[in-house]
Design a protein around this motif. Structure first.
Motif, PDB file in Angstrom:
ATOM      1  N   THR A 413       0.837  -1.199   0.000  1.00  0.00           N
ATOM      2  CA  THR A 413       0.000   0.000   0.000  1.00  0.00           C
ATOM      3  C   THR A 413       0.871   1.247   0.000  1.00  0.00           C
ATOM      4  O   THR A 413       1.853   1.333   0.731  1.00  0.00           O
ATOM      5  CB  THR A 413      -0.924   0.021   1.241  1.00  0.00           C
ATOM      6  OG1 THR A 413      -1.756  -1.137   1.224  1.00  0.00           O
ATOM      7  CG2 THR A 413      -1.813   1.254   1.225  1.00  0.00           C
ATOM      8  N   GLU A 420      -4.945   6.614  -1.164  1.00  0.00           N
ATOM      9  CA  GLU A 420      -4.274   5.341  -0.881  1.00  0.00           C
ATOM     10  C   GLU A 420      -4.293   4.462  -2.120  1.00  0.00           C
ATOM     11  O   GLU A 420      -5.329   4.311  -2.762  1.00  0.00           O
ATOM     12  CB  GLU A 420      -4.974   4.624   0.269  1.00  0.00           C
ATOM     13  CG  GLU A 420      -4.322   3.302   0.644  1.00  0.00           C
ATOM     14  CD  GLU A 420      -5.071   2.582   1.740  1.00  0.00           C
ATOM     15  OE1 GLU A 420      -4.761   2.840   2.929  1.00  0.00           O
ATOM     16  OE2 GLU A 420      -5.971   1.778   1.406  1.00  0.00           O
ATOM     17  N   ARG A 422      -3.442   0.611  -3.311  1.00  0.00           N
ATOM     18  CA  ARG A 422      -3.138  -0.743  -2.858  1.00  0.00           C
ATOM     19  C   ARG A 422      -2.962  -1.638  -4.071  1.00  0.00           C
ATOM     20  O   ARG A 422      -3.827  -1.687  -4.950  1.00  0.00           O
ATOM     21  CB  ARG A 422      -4.277  -1.274  -1.985  1.00  0.00           C
ATOM     22  CG  ARG A 422      -4.055  -2.712  -1.504  1.00  0.00           C
ATOM     23  CD  ARG A 422      -5.219  -3.198  -0.653  1.00  0.00           C
ATOM     24  NE  ARG A 422      -5.061  -4.614  -0.303  1.00  0.00           N
ATOM     25  CZ  ARG A 422      -4.335  -5.058   0.702  1.00  0.00           C
ATOM     26  NH1 ARG A 422      -3.690  -4.194   1.486  1.00  0.00           N
ATOM     27  NH2 ARG A 422      -4.246  -6.347   0.965  1.00  0.00           N
ATOM     28  N   GLU A 424      -3.241  -4.726  -6.134  1.00  0.00           N
ATOM     29  CA  GLU A 424      -4.160  -5.858  -6.098  1.00  0.00           C
ATOM     30  C   GLU A 424      -3.678  -7.028  -6.952  1.00  0.00           C
ATOM     31  O   GLU A 424      -4.038  -8.176  -6.689  1.00  0.00           O
ATOM     32  CB  GLU A 424      -5.549  -5.421  -6.587  1.00  0.00           C
ATOM     33  CG  GLU A 424      -6.239  -4.428  -5.672  1.00  0.00           C
ATOM     34  CD  GLU A 424      -6.698  -5.060  -4.379  1.00  0.00           C
ATOM     35  OE1 GLU A 424      -6.985  -6.274  -4.396  1.00  0.00           O
ATOM     36  OE2 GLU A 424      -6.756  -4.364  -3.347  1.00  0.00           O
TER      37      GLU A 424
END
Length: 454
Positions: A413, A420, A422, A424
């Motif tokens: 992250t 933010e 992140r 995946e």
């Protein structure tokens, strides 16, 4: 008339009676002149709105259709600065004359101070209502019709006020040069930003839907996009060796799902042209050589720099009648390729094939799931955030690598201000999918990195 009235008139001295008659005539004449000047004030105010709110392309069409007054209108708009000076000179002369005459009329019945006060506020109120507000509202609603109607009168006003118009025209140009100001009146009253704001307003008012708004925004973004932002990167290029035969090229096209691919000689930085599946099949079935020679079906293509504007590139591809262009860097290295479909997708949106992922998937109003190759500007617009863009990167994957300075793993992250990111999905070394969330509270630092969960 009663005997009493006749006796009263006989008692009034002749000089006083003459003064009363002259005062009444002066008042009546002054009111008449004020009414005429008010009409002229309304004329000049409404003319300014009508003339400068009418688009040039509409005027050209009126001229082409032979509409009465259109040629005079076009002639006036050919020098917008002179036209504006004419309107302003006429309007100011009329308004100043009204104030002066009103002051003189009130002075017949009031003290000097009272006359000035009454004329200032009285004329101001009348001009705002009947000389500005109402006429301009009418002109906005009937701009084309009113502009055609007043064009001839404005031309006449220019002739009548010619000495003043010429003088102030030259003086304003001198002042503008000295102050470094631009004559904005000579530019369009509607800017790109205005149109983009109207598009958003149209969506909010229900005039256009979200898909139409998105397409219109992509059209505006198209002219500011460069080849590097649109291209299929080198890593995703499927190409065929020049030494291969036609059958091998057909197999390569079918396996890749592309109907067009580049041909290289030795290595990918030496692309010699492109081949199309339809041409390959015809050569394979009806060609004279056996096995069919690939050189017979190679077509030339364009080599363009990374910084080439895609608007110019599309025009060049249409002019040269090529469906694919190779993108090269400053050293001549092949960086990627662009097809006409890539350019069309920049306007109409992504054209997905088979099970290809959506470039942007909306999770909720503050969270998006995006492909790594999505442009940062598109994400910023969609989520209302301000992720940074740099010369080294234009995509979300590029931003991630730039911030990390290394290869990243799934689950890591990154935080930038209130956003933010992140990770995946990662395939080998490539960032394929990123979840982007807009946070409602500022993070403690501008950039934070959270390692992947084990």
């Amino acid at each position: 008339m009663t005997p009493f009235d006749m006796m009263t008139l006989e008692l009034v001295p002749p000089s006083t009676l003459t003064s009363l008659v002259d005062g009444e005539l002066l008042t009546l004449g002054g009111i008449t002149v004020l009414a005429i000047l008010m009409v002229l004030s309304a004329f000049f105010s409404s003319s300014e709105i009508a003339m400068f709110s009418l688009a040039q392309h509409r005027i050209d069409r009126l001229v082409a259709e032979g509409t009465p007054g259109a040629e005079t209108l076009q002639s006036l708009k050919s020098d917008p600065h002179r036209l504006l000076i004419t309107i302003l000179v006429g309007n100011n002369l009329v308004n100043i004359a009204m104030s002066s005459i009103a002051t003189g009329l009130f002075a017949l019945y009031l003290t000097q101070g009272q006359a000035i006060f009454a004329a200032t506020f009285g004329v101001t109120a009348l001009v705002l209502l009947f000389g500005e507000s109402a006429p301009k509202s009418y002109a906005i609603e009937n701009a084309e019709q009113w502009a055609l109607s007043v064009a001839g009168l404005l031309r006449l006003s220019e002739y009548l006020l010619y000495p003043l118009v010429v003088t102030f025209d030259r003086l304003t140009r001198v002042v503008n040069r000295l102050t470094g100001s631009k004559m904005s009146v000579e530019t369009s009253y509607v800017t790109r930003d205005d149109i983009q704001e109207m598009i958003l307003t149209g969506e909010n008012e229900g005039v256009i839907d979200a898909d139409e708004r998105a397409m219109l925004e992509r059209i505006f973004r198209f002219t500011d996009t460069i080849a590097k932002e649109v291209m299929t990167p080198r890593l995703d290029i499927t190409a065929v060796q020049r030494s291969a035969d036609v059958e091998e090229a057909i197999v390569a096209c079918l396996q890749s799902g592309h109907h067009r691919m580049p041909v290289y000689d030795g290595y990918l930085d030496n692309v010699v042209g492109i081949v199309e599946l339809g041409t390959l099949v015809r050569e394979f079935r009806y060609g004279e050589s056996d096995p069919a020679d690939l050189d017979r079906v190679i077509e030339p293509t364009l080599h363009v720099p990374e910084s080439k504007n895609v608007d110019d590139l599309l025009a060049e591809m249409r002019r040269e009648r090529v469906g694919m262009a190779l993108v090269i860097d400053e050293f001549g290295t092949t960086e990627g390729l662009i097809t006409k479909e890539d350019l069309v997708e920049e306007i109409v949106g992504e054209i997905l094939r088979d099970e290809e992922d959506e470039p942007i998937e909306t999770i909720d109003e503050s969270t998006l799931l995006v492909r790594g190759d999505v442009n940062i500007e598109v994400v910023n617009t969609a989520l209302g955030i301000d992720l940074p863009e740099g010369q080294e990167f234009e995509t979300i994957a590029g931003l991630v690598f730039n911030r990390a300075g290394r290869l990243v793993e799934k689950g890591e992250t990154f935080t930038h201000e209130t956003t933010e990111l992140r990770i995946e999905r990662v395939d080998n070394t490539r960032v394929k999918r990123v979840r982007i969330s807009k946070q409602w509270e500022h993070s403690t630092t501008d950039e934070q990195t959270t390692p992947a969960q084990s």
